[in-house]
Design a protein around this motif. Structure first.
Motif, PDB file in Angstrom:
ATOM      1  N   THR A  35       1.143  -0.788   0.239  1.00 13.67           N
ATOM      2  CA  THR A  35      -0.093  -0.551   0.379  1.00 13.67           C
ATOM      3  C   THR A  35       0.861   1.358  -0.087  1.00 13.67           C
ATOM      4  N   TRP A  66       1.936   2.451   2.434  1.00 14.34           N
ATOM      5  CA  TRP A  66       2.365   2.865   3.461  1.00 14.34           C
ATOM      6  C   TRP A  66       3.572   2.325   3.394  1.00 14.34           C
ATOM      7  N   LEU A 126       6.370   4.932   2.414  1.00 17.56           N
ATOM      8  CA  LEU A 126       6.750   5.254   3.503  1.00 17.56           C
ATOM      9  C   LEU A 126       7.765   4.859   4.273  1.00 17.56           C
ATOM     10  N   ILE A 127       7.652   3.209   3.903  1.00 14.84           N
ATOM     11  CA  ILE A 127       8.760   2.135   5.136  1.00 14.84           C
ATOM     12  C   ILE A 127       9.905   2.432   3.744  1.00 14.84           C
ATOM     13  N   VAL A 172      11.060   5.979   5.007  1.00 15.61           N
ATOM     14  CA  VAL A 172      11.563   5.862   6.198  1.00 15.61           C
ATOM     15  C   VAL A 172      13.320   5.328   5.678  1.00 15.61           C
TER      16      VAL A 172
END
Lengths: 121, 141
Positions: free
Chosen positions: A91, A93, A96-97, A100
Motif C-alpha cells: 500500500t 505505507w 513510506l517504509i 523511512v
C-alpha cells in the motif's frame, strides 16, 4: 570512510527518500521500479561497508571499533530489511517504509564517518 | 486490508493491523534498537564515567521496547503498556532535555533524550506525541 563513495550513497539515499515520500503522498504502493531502486541503493551500501571492513584491517582503525562494527552491521542490513517489510505492505505505507529506510541510511553513514574520524591512537 | 479477517485473535487496535501502524512500529523499533545498543556499549565499556547518563540510556531503551510491543499488540493490556511507556517517554525527553541544557555537568555524555533528542533529529521529542495520538485515536468506543 570520507570518500566520494559515502557522499554518493548519502545523495542517492536522499533523492530516493524524496521520491518515496512523493509516492506516499500520491497514495502509490511501491512499484517494481521503487523496489529495484532500493535494491540498487543496498548494493551501493554493501560496497561502502565492504570498503570499510577492508579498512578495518589496515593501519587506521577507529578508536571505538566495537561501535563501528555494530553500525556496519546495522547499515548493511537496513535497506534489505526495509525492502522485505515494504513487500509485505503493498500500500502507500509500503512506500513510506522505503522512505523511512532511505532517510535513516544517510544518518547511519554520517555516524560511521563520525566514528571513523577518531582513529585508534 | 485483506488479512484483517484472518487475524481474529489480534485486537482491532493493534498497530500491526494497519499500514500506518506498521510504519510507526518500524520507527519505534529503530529507536528501541538504537537506544538499547547505545546503552549496552556505554555500560559495558565505560560505565564509571557517567553512570547516571548511561543508566538513563538503558531505561530509555527499555521504554522504547515496551512502547513498541504495547503498540504492536493492542488490546487492553497492550494499550496500557503503550500508554505508560509513551508517557514516560514524553516526561523523560522533556525533563532530560531541559536538565541537559540547564545542568550540563550532570549529563557529560549524551543519551537519546539529551537536548530534546537533537542528536537524533528531534525524533525522540516527536515520537511520544505520535504514540499517544495513536492510542487516543484507537481508543475503544
Amino acid at each position: 570512510m570520507n570518500g566520494p563513495l559515502s557522499v554518493a550513497t548519502i545523495v542517492a539515499a536522499l533523492i530516493l527518500a524524496a521520491w518515496y515520500l512523493l509516492r506516499t503522498a500520491l497514495d502509490r504502493a511501491p512499484s517494481r521500479f521503487d523496489l529495484l531502486a532500493s535494491v540498487a541503493l543496498s548494493a551501493l551500501v554493501t560496497v561502502l561497508v565492504v570498503v570499510a571492513v577492508i579498512g578495518l584491517f589496515g593501519s587506521s582503525r577507529p578508536h571505538d571499533t566495537a561501535t563501528f562494527v555494530g553500525y556496519l552491521f546495522t547499515t548493511i542490513a537496513f535497506a534489505p530489511t526495509a525492502i522485505v517489510l515494504a513487500r509485505m505492505e503493498p500500500t502507500r505505507w509500503g512506500s513510506l517504509i522505503l522512505g523511512v529506510g532511505a532517510l535513516v541510511l544517510p544518518v547511519l553513514v554520517l555516524r560511521l564517518q563520525q566514528i571513523a574520524s577518531v582513529p585508534l591512537a | 486490508m485483506p488479512e484483517e479477517n484472518s487475524t481474529t485473535t489480534r485486537p482491532r487496535d493493534a498497530a500491526l493491523n494497519s499500514g500506518l501502524g506498521r510504519v510507526l512500529l518500524l520507527v519505534y523499533g529503530i529507536f528501541a534498537l538504537s537506544a538499547s545498543a547505545r546503552a549496552l556499549v556505554q555500560i559495558s565499556t565505560h560505565f564509571s564515567e557517567a553512570p547516571l547518563a548511561y543508566l538513563l540510556s538503558a531505561v530509555a531503551g527499555l521504554v522504547y521496547i515496551a512502547a513498541t510491543a504495547g503498540l504492536a499488540r493492542g488490546g487492553v493490556r497492550g494499550r496500557m503498556i503503550a500508554l505508560v511507556s509513551c508517557s514516560i517517554e514524553l516526561v523523560g525527553v522533556l525533563v532530560v532535555g531541559t536538565l541537559s541544557v540547564v545542568d550540563a555537568v550532570a549529563f557529560p555524555d549524551d543519551t537519546v533524550w539529551s537536548h530534546f533528542g537533537s542528536g537524533y533529529g528531534y525524533v525522540p521529542l516527536v515520537l511520544p506525541f505520535v504514540g499517544l495520538w495513536w492510542i487516543w485515536n484507537h481508543r475503544p468506543a
